[in-house]
Design a protein around this motif. Sequence first.
Motif, short mmCIF file in Angstrom:
data_model
loop_
_atom_site.label_atom_id
_atom_site.label_comp_id
_atom_site.label_asym_id
_atom_site.label_seq_id
_atom_site.Cartn_x
_atom_site.Cartn_y
_atom_site.Cartn_z
N VAL A 207 0.87 -1.18 0.00
CA VAL A 207 0.00 0.00 0.00
C VAL A 207 0.90 1.23 0.00
O VAL A 207 1.92 1.27 0.71
N THR A 208 0.55 2.22 -0.82
CA THR A 208 1.31 3.47 -0.82
C THR A 208 0.36 4.64 -0.61
O THR A 208 -0.73 4.69 -1.20
N MET A 209 0.74 5.56 0.24
CA MET A 209 -0.05 6.75 0.53
C MET A 209 0.82 7.99 0.32
O MET A 209 2.05 7.90 0.31
N THR A 210 0.18 9.13 0.15
CA THR A 210 0.90 10.37 -0.13
C THR A 210 0.68 11.37 0.99
O THR A 210 -0.47 11.64 1.37
N GLN A 211 1.78 11.93 1.53
CA GLN A 211 1.71 12.86 2.65
C GLN A 211 2.66 14.03 2.39
O GLN A 211 3.86 13.84 2.40
N ALA A 212 2.17 15.24 2.11
CA ALA A 212 0.79 15.63 1.93
C ALA A 212 0.24 15.07 0.62
O ALA A 212 0.98 14.74 -0.28
N SER A 213 -1.09 15.02 0.54
CA SER A 213 -1.72 14.36 -0.60
C SER A 213 -1.59 15.20 -1.87
O SER A 213 -1.17 16.36 -1.84
N GLU A 214 -1.99 14.61 -2.97
CA GLU A 214 -1.88 15.27 -4.27
C GLU A 214 -2.82 16.46 -4.39
O GLU A 214 -2.65 17.30 -5.28
N VAL A 215 -3.82 16.56 -3.52
CA VAL A 215 -4.75 17.70 -3.57
C VAL A 215 -4.59 18.61 -2.36
O VAL A 215 -5.50 19.34 -1.99
N GLY B 214 -1.03 -8.29 5.81
CA GLY B 214 0.37 -8.68 5.66
C GLY B 214 1.13 -7.86 4.64
O GLY B 214 2.11 -8.33 4.05
N LEU B 215 0.71 -6.60 4.43
CA LEU B 215 1.31 -5.75 3.41
C LEU B 215 2.09 -4.61 4.04
O LEU B 215 1.67 -4.02 5.04
N PRO B 216 3.24 -4.25 3.47
CA PRO B 216 3.97 -3.08 3.94
C PRO B 216 3.30 -1.80 3.46
O PRO B 216 2.63 -1.77 2.42
N LEU B 217 3.51 -0.73 4.22
CA LEU B 217 2.97 0.59 3.87
C LEU B 217 4.11 1.53 3.51
O LEU B 217 5.04 1.74 4.28
N HIS B 218 4.01 2.09 2.30
CA HIS B 218 4.98 3.08 1.82
C HIS B 218 4.34 4.45 1.86
O HIS B 218 3.14 4.60 1.57
N MET B 219 5.12 5.46 2.24
CA MET B 219 4.65 6.85 2.25
C MET B 219 5.44 7.66 1.23
O MET B 219 6.67 7.72 1.30
N ASP B 220 4.75 8.27 0.29
CA ASP B 220 5.34 9.23 -0.63
C ASP B 220 5.38 10.57 0.09
O ASP B 220 4.35 11.24 0.24
N GLY B 221 6.57 10.96 0.53
CA GLY B 221 6.73 12.19 1.30
C GLY B 221 7.41 13.29 0.51
O GLY B 221 8.32 13.95 1.03
N ALA B 222 6.98 13.53 -0.70
CA ALA B 222 7.56 14.62 -1.50
C ALA B 222 7.41 15.95 -0.77
O ALA B 222 8.30 16.80 -0.81
#
Length: 350
Positions: free
Chosen positions: A136-144, A164-172
Amino acid sequence: MFFASDNWAGAHPAINERLLRESTRFAAAYGTSDLDRAIERRFNEIFERDVAVFFVATGTAANSLALASLAKPGGVIFAHSEAHVIEDECGAPDFFSGMRICPVEGPRGKMDPKHLKNRISRYPQDAIHHGRATAVTMTQASEVGTIHTLDEIETLAAIAKEAGLPLHMDGARFANALVELDASPAEMTWKRGVDVLSFGGTKNGCWCAEAIVFFDPQMAKELPFLRKRSAQLFSKSRFIAAQFEAYLQDDLWLDLARHANAMANRLRAGLDASNSARQAWPTTSNEVFAVIPKATAKAAEDKGAKFYDWLEPHDMSEPVADGDMLIRLVTSFATEPQDVDAFLDVIAAG
């Protein structure tokens, strides 16, 4: 009046000065210099634990290689339907990971937990034909321009962990979210269940500095080979480390993010006071989305304002009228109050 992107801003003087000093000396190559090692230890301090850190040149590289490190044959990654990894990276995460991304709907740039759980359930580990859930990948802050709260991060992480899934954070825009939440880097990441982070510096005052951070170094075993194979192992990687040294020193990175967010708040206040323009939806980072008359947008551009028009999100509650347009305004460490006020004056005149 440069609001097109925080990527348009230059580099902070402290970072430029540190690069200049680094350019006059010799040092070991390929990430083995004393400076590289020192900044890796600095990341340990910032995140309050031993982490594995890998410097890369771009946010797309950071996201793509982070997800590639989690890859499985037939793997499926779950991301918000309008996330940057889906909309703006030319399929790079899919290309480097060999996996595909399954879009998950949700309001204001955030995956709806129920939708995420439902999507994951469609890809069990024995689904030979459909593929299997992998990350799973999430964006912080989000695209909006919205920011996940700590509880929202924890909720997504719990769903990922249950499967059982790793969580990735897109921290641009990691720093912009961090200062808005008034949290520590540890609190906004591994303490809430994040496994891998794309740590962005370029949008916040660096010249070219991104990092992939693994909160369990054992998960990073393949990354050295992935980075080399993707041409992201810089021979003079110490120049990325040098940027991070200046960036992180005396919390400069947080001060720069606070300034960018403050300039965005100034924009938001001006739009809220306007009779002809409005915020398209509430945001709390350094991104502001506004609906303004097309004629006003043209007048602003004629006076030198730079911004992007924007596609309407699927969940936009109030559609844009025929004579109006949706635009994105992004502030940065280099945005000055007079830039914001000049833009708002044009809006008011329109």
